[in-house]
Scaffold this motif. Sequence first.
Motif, PDB file in Angstrom:
ATOM      1  N   VAL A 125     -14.148   5.077  10.584  1.00 46.36           N
ATOM      2  CA  VAL A 125     -13.467   4.942   9.297  1.00 46.36           C
ATOM      3  C   VAL A 125     -12.656   6.206   9.063  1.00 46.36           C
ATOM      4  CG1 VAL A 125     -13.748   4.597   6.824  1.00 46.36           C
ATOM      5  CG2 VAL A 125     -15.364   3.535   8.421  1.00 46.36           C
ATOM      6  N   SER A 126     -11.360   6.052   8.910  1.00 44.20           N
ATOM      7  CA  SER A 126     -10.481   7.210   8.742  1.00 44.20           C
ATOM      8  C   SER A 126     -10.528   7.749   7.319  1.00 44.20           C
ATOM      9  CB  SER A 126      -9.038   6.835   9.096  1.00 44.20           C
ATOM     10  OG  SER A 126      -8.152   7.895   8.778  1.00 44.20           O
ATOM     11  N   LEU A 127     -10.645   9.067   7.204  1.00 45.83           N
ATOM     12  CA  LEU A 127     -10.594   9.710   5.900  1.00 45.83           C
ATOM     13  C   LEU A 127      -9.160  10.055   5.499  1.00 45.83           C
ATOM     14  CD1 LEU A 127     -13.700  12.082   6.032  1.00 45.83           C
ATOM     15  CD2 LEU A 127     -13.470   9.852   4.925  1.00 45.83           C
ATOM     16  N   ALA A 128      -8.186   9.601   6.305  1.00 44.41           N
ATOM     17  CA  ALA A 128      -6.782   9.804   5.952  1.00 44.41           C
ATOM     18  C   ALA A 128      -6.358   8.882   4.821  1.00 44.41           C
ATOM     19  CB  ALA A 128      -5.885   9.579   7.173  1.00 44.41           C
ATOM     20  N   VAL A 129      -7.173   7.841   4.576  1.00 39.25           N
ATOM     21  CA  VAL A 129      -6.873   6.896   3.502  1.00 39.25           C
ATOM     22  C   VAL A 129      -8.121   6.731   2.642  1.00 39.25           C
ATOM     23  CG1 VAL A 129      -5.108   5.633   4.782  1.00 39.25           C
ATOM     24  CG2 VAL A 129      -7.490   4.957   4.997  1.00 39.25           C
ATOM     25  N   GLU A 130      -7.958   6.083   1.500  1.00 39.77           N
ATOM     26  CA  GLU A 130      -9.091   5.866   0.595  1.00 39.77           C
ATOM     27  C   GLU A 130     -10.130   4.967   1.236  1.00 39.77           C
ATOM     28  OE1 GLU A 130      -9.910   4.262  -3.986  1.00 39.77           O
ATOM     29  OE2 GLU A 130      -7.872   4.376  -3.169  1.00 39.77           O
ATOM     30  N   LEU A 131     -11.391   5.305   1.044  1.00 36.62           N
ATOM     31  CA  LEU A 131     -12.475   4.513   1.613  1.00 36.62           C
ATOM     32  C   LEU A 131     -12.468   3.095   1.042  1.00 36.62           C
ATOM     33  CD1 LEU A 131     -15.613   6.864   1.675  1.00 36.62           C
ATOM     34  CD2 LEU A 131     -14.387   5.921   3.632  1.00 36.62           C
ATOM     35  N   ASP A 132     -12.567   2.111   1.930  1.00 40.20           N
ATOM     36  CA  ASP A 132     -12.701   0.716   1.522  1.00 40.20           C
ATOM     37  C   ASP A 132     -14.146   0.317   1.802  1.00 40.20           C
ATOM     38  OD1 ASP A 132     -12.719  -2.055   1.246  1.00 40.20           O
ATOM     39  OD2 ASP A 132     -10.682  -2.288   2.020  1.00 40.20           O
ATOM     40  N   PRO A 166     -26.138   0.615  14.698  1.00 38.42           N
ATOM     41  CA  PRO A 166     -24.858   1.033  14.115  1.00 38.42           C
ATOM     42  C   PRO A 166     -24.826   2.522  13.792  1.00 38.42           C
ATOM     43  CG  PRO A 166     -26.169  -0.104  12.475  1.00 38.42           C
ATOM     44  CD  PRO A 166     -26.944  -0.199  13.760  1.00 38.42           C
ATOM     45  N   LEU A 167     -23.635   3.076  13.850  1.00 40.21           N
ATOM     46  CA  LEU A 167     -23.369   4.464  13.484  1.00 40.21           C
ATOM     47  C   LEU A 167     -21.999   4.481  12.823  1.00 40.21           C
ATOM     48  CD1 LEU A 167     -23.715   7.633  13.729  1.00 40.21           C
ATOM     49  CD2 LEU A 167     -22.632   7.407  15.982  1.00 40.21           C
ATOM     50  N   VAL A 168     -21.879   5.166  11.689  1.00 46.35           N
ATOM     51  CA  VAL A 168     -20.593   5.268  10.993  1.00 46.35           C
ATOM     52  C   VAL A 168     -20.018   6.659  11.228  1.00 46.35           C
ATOM     53  CG1 VAL A 168     -19.397   5.215   8.783  1.00 46.35           C
ATOM     54  CG2 VAL A 168     -21.252   3.593   9.233  1.00 46.35           C
ATOM     55  N   LEU A 169     -18.797   6.709  11.768  1.00 42.18           N
ATOM     56  CA  LEU A 169     -18.083   7.964  11.939  1.00 42.18           C
ATOM     57  C   LEU A 169     -16.979   8.043  10.896  1.00 42.18           C
ATOM     58  CD1 LEU A 169     -17.535   8.454  15.793  1.00 42.18           C
ATOM     59  CD2 LEU A 169     -19.396   9.283  14.361  1.00 42.18           C
ATOM     60  N   LEU A 170     -16.990   9.084  10.102  1.00 43.79           N
ATOM     61  CA  LEU A 170     -15.891   9.349   9.176  1.00 43.79           C
ATOM     62  C   LEU A 170     -14.918  10.259   9.911  1.00 43.79           C
ATOM     63  CD1 LEU A 170     -17.852   9.878   5.840  1.00 43.79           C
ATOM     64  CD2 LEU A 170     -16.869   7.776   6.771  1.00 43.79           C
ATOM     65  N   THR A 171     -13.892   9.656  10.508  1.00 45.54           N
ATOM     66  CA  THR A 171     -12.974  10.403  11.368  1.00 45.54           C
ATOM     67  C   THR A 171     -11.923  11.150  10.537  1.00 45.54           C
ATOM     68  OG1 THR A 171     -11.460   8.526  11.601  1.00 45.54           O
ATOM     69  CG2 THR A 171     -13.288   8.667  13.174  1.00 45.54           C
ATOM     70  N   LYS A 172     -11.268  12.097  11.209  1.00 45.13           N
ATOM     71  CA  LYS A 172     -10.223  12.921  10.595  1.00 45.13           C
ATOM     72  C   LYS A 172     -10.771  13.688   9.392  1.00 45.13           C
ATOM     73  CE  LYS A 172      -6.786   9.597  12.223  1.00 45.13           C
ATOM     74  NZ  LYS A 172      -5.546   8.847  11.954  1.00 45.13           N
ATOM     75  N   ALA A 173     -11.999  14.193   9.577  1.00 45.80           N
ATOM     76  CA  ALA A 173     -12.666  14.921   8.497  1.00 45.80           C
ATOM     77  C   ALA A 173     -11.919  16.198   8.137  1.00 45.80           C
ATOM     78  CB  ALA A 173     -14.101  15.258   8.909  1.00 45.80           C
ATOM     79  N   SER A 202     -14.105  15.347  13.510  1.00 41.29           N
ATOM     80  CA  SER A 202     -12.679  15.668  13.598  1.00 41.29           C
ATOM     81  C   SER A 202     -12.350  16.037  15.033  1.00 41.29           C
ATOM     82  CB  SER A 202     -12.316  16.832  12.662  1.00 41.29           C
ATOM     83  OG  SER A 202     -11.004  17.293  12.929  1.00 41.29           O
ATOM     84  N   SER A 203     -11.470  15.267  15.645  1.00 43.61           N
ATOM     85  CA  SER A 203     -11.016  15.599  16.997  1.00 43.61           C
ATOM     86  C   SER A 203     -10.137  16.837  16.984  1.00 43.61           C
ATOM     87  CB  SER A 203     -10.250  14.407  17.599  1.00 43.61           C
ATOM     88  OG  SER A 203     -11.094  13.282  17.730  1.00 43.61           O
ATOM     89  N   ALA A 204      -9.519  17.116  15.825  1.00 47.39           N
ATOM     90  CA  ALA A 204      -8.627  18.274  15.719  1.00 47.39           C
ATOM     91  C   ALA A 204      -9.398  19.584  15.705  1.00 47.39           C
ATOM     92  CB  ALA A 204      -7.766  18.152  14.461  1.00 47.39           C
ATOM     93  N   THR A 205     -10.522  19.617  14.976  1.00 47.80           N
ATOM     94  CA  THR A 205     -11.291  20.854  14.854  1.00 47.80           C
ATOM     95  C   THR A 205     -12.573  20.847  15.688  1.00 47.80           C
ATOM     96  OG1 THR A 205     -12.581  20.057  12.950  1.00 47.80           O
ATOM     97  CG2 THR A 205     -10.438  21.090  12.501  1.00 47.80           C
ATOM     98  N   GLY A 206     -12.971  19.666  16.168  1.00 50.05           N
ATOM     99  CA  GLY A 206     -14.216  19.565  16.923  1.00 50.05           C
ATOM    100  C   GLY A 206     -15.438  19.343  16.063  1.00 50.05           C
ATOM    101  N   GLU A 207     -15.265  19.260  14.745  1.00 51.25           N
ATOM    102  CA  GLU A 207     -16.403  19.059  13.849  1.00 51.25           C
ATOM    103  C   GLU A 207     -17.133  17.759  14.181  1.00 51.25           C
ATOM    104  OE1 GLU A 207     -17.385  18.250   9.098  1.00 51.25           O
ATOM    105  OE2 GLU A 207     -15.353  18.758   9.748  1.00 51.25           O
ATOM    106  N   GLY A 208     -18.422  17.866  14.408  1.00 49.14           N
ATOM    107  CA  GLY A 208     -19.272  16.705  14.621  1.00 49.14           C
ATOM    108  C   GLY A 208     -19.180  16.069  15.994  1.00 49.14           C
TER     109      GLY A 208
END
Length: 383
Positions: A125-132, A166-173, A202-208
């Motif tokens: 689930v991308s955090l770039a947009v509002e959570l649905d 199941p596992l939920v990843l909040l991407t682009k943190a 976050s793939s950008a920072t390596g977080e998580g």
Amino acid sequence: MSFPILRTSSSHPLAPYGWDDDWAAAFAPYAEQGLLPGRVVRVDRGQCDVATPDGTLKADTAFVVPRDPMRIVCTGDWVAVDRDGDPRFVRTLLPRRTAFVRSTSSERSEGQVLATNIDHVVICVSLAVELDLGRLERFLALAMSSTSGAALLGDGSQADRYEAHPLVLLTKADLVPDVTTLSHLVDDVERIAPGVQVLPVSSATGEGTDVFAAIVSGGTSALLGLSGAGKSTLANTLLGEDVMEVRAARDVDGKGRHTTTTRNLLVLPGGGTLIDTPGLRGVGLFDAEAGVGQVFSEIEDLARRCRFHDCAHEAEPGCAVLGAVEDGTLPERRLDSYRKLLRENHRIAAKTDARLRHENLREWKRRGAEGRAAVAFKQGRTR
């Protein structure tokens, strides 16, 4: 939470793909026929790439074209293939341990298998947009239903029940730099995902990503989510190289451009395998009533306290569910989502039952006609 333990020699050529003693037992009858074991790593237009002890080869799926679309060869399947020949063919599928299935968009109310033999269903689930939250509840209901029950081993005995967790990843943190805001988002998701781990990455920072890599090192994981959720970028991060093509998501809505067009099974350097899937435009429920019950377990618990055992939670007196909505302990949005998913699942189930009855009737008529023709032939009355 426990996961199946793989028991196999690490020296086996298919060990990196998840080969274990149970798969070896299931394959034993086909080994006697001189066939090769393999795992499907990609399917495209009637052909598939299969990892085998002899290396990755391309095989035709023409021999495995069942009437049931749920048995079509899929990425993640273990199969028996020809040892040689041109072309080579997939001869059979080994019994699946788990499968992630959604309903198709067609009017035939059929299921579409997206990935098989998976241990973790990773919802991105991308955090770039509002959570649905409603869409996430839909994904979770399917993920919690993605088990095919006990698998049959080659000797006919029953295996332990396998489940896809199941596992939920909040991407682009990294796009949510405020720690407090990010914590609130995690809490929001955890409230609608009982018992499910929620991990900001976050793939950008390596977080998580180190935590995620440790989780997926113990089996096969399927990445699922909308286009633009960062699935392929995350896969590249775990692989340590740019294997999957990536394009930027649109700034206006965070949606991607369906860069990934096929489901690909990738061997991770830290152990385990990863199935990267194309972005899903729609996620229709299919045989997901058990999953809906798990996602909305607090409503199911409340329903047991209703005055009437068949309470519809609409306007009945003594309804514990409506009482929880009135006193604010159950969000009305949550109840609305529960009702919506149950109605959809019941509608799909009814259509599926009707389709199966129609197909069974057609098969019965066909066999009856063949039987009458055979009797007429024996009696010398053929035209």
